[in-house]
Every structure is written in C-alpha cells, then in structure tokens.
Write a protein that holds these residues in place. Structure first.
Motif, mmCIF file in Angstrom:
data_model
loop_
_atom_site.group_PDB
_atom_site.id
_atom_site.type_symbol
_atom_site.label_atom_id
_atom_site.label_comp_id
_atom_site.label_asym_id
_atom_site.label_seq_id
_atom_site.Cartn_x
_atom_site.Cartn_y
_atom_site.Cartn_z
ATOM 1 N N GLY A 184 0.802 -1.213 0.000
ATOM 2 C CA GLY A 184 0.000 0.000 0.000
ATOM 3 C C GLY A 184 0.835 1.264 0.000
ATOM 4 O O GLY A 184 2.067 1.232 -0.047
ATOM 5 N N GLY A 185 0.144 2.383 0.072
ATOM 6 C CA GLY A 185 0.826 3.667 0.044
ATOM 7 C C GLY A 185 0.811 4.269 -1.343
ATOM 8 O O GLY A 185 0.248 3.714 -2.284
ATOM 9 N N GLY A 196 -8.373 -12.005 -8.884
ATOM 10 C CA GLY A 196 -8.519 -10.657 -8.353
ATOM 11 C C GLY A 196 -7.451 -10.266 -7.361
ATOM 12 O O GLY A 196 -7.545 -9.222 -6.716
ATOM 13 N N GLY A 197 -6.421 -11.111 -7.209
ATOM 14 C CA GLY A 197 -5.344 -10.775 -6.273
ATOM 15 C C GLY A 197 -5.793 -10.780 -4.832
ATOM 16 O O GLY A 197 -5.389 -9.929 -4.035
ATOM 17 N N HIS A 225 -5.649 -7.353 3.904
ATOM 18 C CA HIS A 225 -5.186 -5.978 3.676
ATOM 19 C C HIS A 225 -3.858 -5.997 2.931
ATOM 20 O O HIS A 225 -3.140 -6.987 2.945
ATOM 21 C CB HIS A 225 -5.021 -5.238 5.007
ATOM 22 C CG HIS A 225 -4.022 -5.869 5.935
ATOM 23 N ND1 HIS A 225 -2.664 -5.639 5.842
ATOM 24 C CD2 HIS A 225 -4.194 -6.732 6.972
ATOM 25 C CE1 HIS A 225 -2.029 -6.333 6.777
ATOM 26 N NE2 HIS A 225 -2.923 -7.008 7.468
ATOM 27 N N GLU A 226 -3.555 -4.864 2.282
ATOM 28 C CA GLU A 226 -2.263 -4.721 1.620
ATOM 29 C C GLU A 226 -1.151 -4.620 2.658
ATOM 30 O O GLU A 226 -1.391 -4.277 3.826
ATOM 31 C CB GLU A 226 -2.257 -3.471 0.742
ATOM 32 C CG GLU A 226 -3.154 -3.549 -0.473
ATOM 33 C CD GLU A 226 -3.018 -2.344 -1.378
ATOM 34 O OE1 GLU A 226 -2.673 -1.247 -0.870
ATOM 35 O OE2 GLU A 226 -3.236 -2.483 -2.595
ATOM 36 N N VAL A 263 6.603 -12.151 0.464
ATOM 37 C CA VAL A 263 6.013 -11.311 1.507
ATOM 38 C C VAL A 263 4.730 -10.742 0.923
ATOM 39 O O VAL A 263 4.721 -9.660 0.335
ATOM 40 C CB VAL A 263 6.978 -10.186 1.923
ATOM 41 C CG1 VAL A 263 6.437 -9.426 3.134
ATOM 42 C CG2 VAL A 263 8.373 -10.728 2.229
ATOM 43 N N ASN A 264 3.625 -11.495 1.042
ATOM 44 C CA ASN A 264 2.424 -11.103 0.289
ATOM 45 C C ASN A 264 1.114 -11.298 1.022
ATOM 46 O O ASN A 264 0.036 -11.156 0.408
ATOM 47 C CB ASN A 264 2.394 -11.848 -1.055
ATOM 48 C CG ASN A 264 2.357 -13.351 -0.891
ATOM 49 O OD1 ASN A 264 1.591 -13.880 -0.096
ATOM 50 N ND2 ASN A 264 3.189 -14.060 -1.641
ATOM 51 N N GLY A 265 1.143 -11.642 2.302
ATOM 52 C CA GLY A 265 -0.103 -11.784 3.045
ATOM 53 C C GLY A 265 -0.993 -12.908 2.545
ATOM 54 O O GLY A 265 -2.198 -12.926 2.812
ATOM 55 N N GLY A 266 -0.404 -13.860 1.838
ATOM 56 C CA GLY A 266 -1.184 -14.990 1.317
ATOM 57 C C GLY A 266 -1.818 -14.733 -0.028
ATOM 58 O O GLY A 266 -2.658 -15.506 -0.491
#
Length: 254
Positions: free
Chosen positions: A195-196, A211-212, A218-219, A247-250
């Motif tokens: 994010g950011g 859809g990623g 969350h990002e 490093v992608n939060g799954g």
C-alpha cells in the motif's frame, strides 16, 4: 574511551538502489538502525535521497546519497568505485531499483520491454558484479534483490515486468551457488501488494488471477518487506541463500 558500537551491522557498508521511497527507503532506514553506513541511491531524485540520508543522520546513523543510472556500466562502476574509495568496503547490496508500468501485451513495444529489463535485470547485474569482488575479499556479503509477485502468479498487462522479475530468480540461484562458500549470500525478496503512494510509472498494480485476493485481508506496507531485507542482511542471515522469500499476506502461495 567510547565503547564499541554494539549494533550487528556496525562497520558494514550497504548500498540500496532506488532508495528514495517505499521499500528502498524503509530498507535503508532499517539497515542504518542496525549500524550500517548506508549509501542511498537514485537515478535523479536527489532531493528525495538527500532527505532519506538526512533522516538517517538525524537518528544518529551514517548515510551518503549518490546519483547514478544503473543501466549504464560506467556509472555503476563509478558509483561502486566511489564507495570503495571512501569506505574501503561494500558488504550489503539491496537491488531495489525498478520500473514497472502497465500496457496490454499487443501494445507493448520492444523499447518499453527493454527499458524494464534494463533496470530490473541488467541494473542488478551491473551493481552486483561491481560489488562482489570486495565482498569476496572480506569473506562477507549480502546480495538482496527485490523481485515481483507477477513473475510467480502471472498478471495481465505486465508481461515486461513479469519477465524481468522472473529472470531475477535464476540470477539469485546462480549467484548463491557461485559465491556461497565465500561468505556471500544471495536472496530474492518478493513483495505482494504494498500500500501507500505508488510512483507515476507503476500503474494500478496489474490484474492478478482471482482478483489478487489477500488472505490476511489488507495490503502490506513497505516496512513489511524491509524487515525481511534487514533479517537477511544481519550476520544471523548467513544460513539463508539462494532463496525466494514471498512477503504477500497470502496473495500467492508457492
């Protein structure tokens, strides 16, 4: 008489390419907090990297800001040569500089394809090639390259990016085999959606399968990726090499 600096990277010198913002900036700050003298690099964003260097110095660290086009061999040799002349060593390289953008495959020009490859792959090659001899001489080196999730999951409108980032997987593994016994580790850190504020050339982030979807909901933040960079750079990272760390939060499960 002052006590020796107890921080684990005290006396080490690090170069972070593309350090003006986001992952590069956060990586530079974290390495400096561990005691490294950090050279923050950009192609042309002098004010931004000077601000990063100033923040490091304000926190009691050491930092130098340098400009160079990492796709130009002579400029890379000059950049690394200056670091070695001034500091006598270069221990850590974070190959973070990249350009991305989005364009449908049918509209992708050869020039656009080559421009992404030149920064992401040839830039990493030139910087690493210039730095490795000093690492080998000192028996310590950390080569940490920032990859891209598109190379692993697939993505629409970013064939040029996915191709370049995929090349970095082989780059990382080959270097790990060649230099592992000489104290030099080489790893690839692959961010998911971070994010950011993105740069003007980044686009919206590409259309990913499904859809990623991110499992944690969350990002990520640049700091999430920089923390892995820091871990790999530390002396305790000496048993990790040749790896691709996601490093992608799954969002993508290897």
């Amino acid at each position: 008489m002052s006590s020796p600096d107890p921080r684990p990277l005290a006396g080490r010198v690090a170069l972070v390419t593309g350090a003006s913002r986001r992952i590069g900036r956060e990586s530079a700050l974290l390495l400096a907090r561990e005691g490294a003298h950090v050279v923050v690099h950009a192609k042309s964003a002098r004010d931004e990297i000077e601000a990063v260097a100033a923040q490091i110095r304000a926190e009691g660290g050491r930092a130098t800001a340098k400009l160079a086009d990492i796709t130009v061999e002579a400029e890379v040799e000059g950049l690394v040569g200056d670091i070695l002349a001034q500091e006598g060593r270069l221990d850590i390289v974070v190959n973070n500089a990249a350009i991305r953008g989005e364009v449908p495959f049918e509209e992708l020009s050869l020039a656009a394809f080559r421009s992404v490859y030149a920064v992401c792959v040839e830039g990493a090659f030139l910087v690493t090639r210039a730095a490795v001899p000093a690492m080998v001489r000192n028996g310590f080196g950390r080569i940490i390259t920032i990859g891209g999730i598109s190379a692993h999951s697939g993505v629409s409108h970013r064939v040029h990016v996915a191709t370049a980032k995929a090349a970095l997987v082989g780059f990382t593994k080959a270097l790990a085999v060649e230099f592992g016994a000489q104290g030099v580790t080489t790893n690839l850190v692959v961010p998911g959606r971070i994010g950011g504020t993105r740069s003007a050339t980044s686009g919206k982030g590409g259309a990913f399968p499904g859809g990623g979807h991110i499992l944690v909901g969350h990002e990520g933040a640049p700091r999430n990726v920089a923390e892995i960079v820091r871990t790999l750079a530390l002396p305790t990272g000496d048993f990790i090499t040749g790896q691709t760390l996601h490093v992608n939060g799954g969002m993508y499960l290897p």
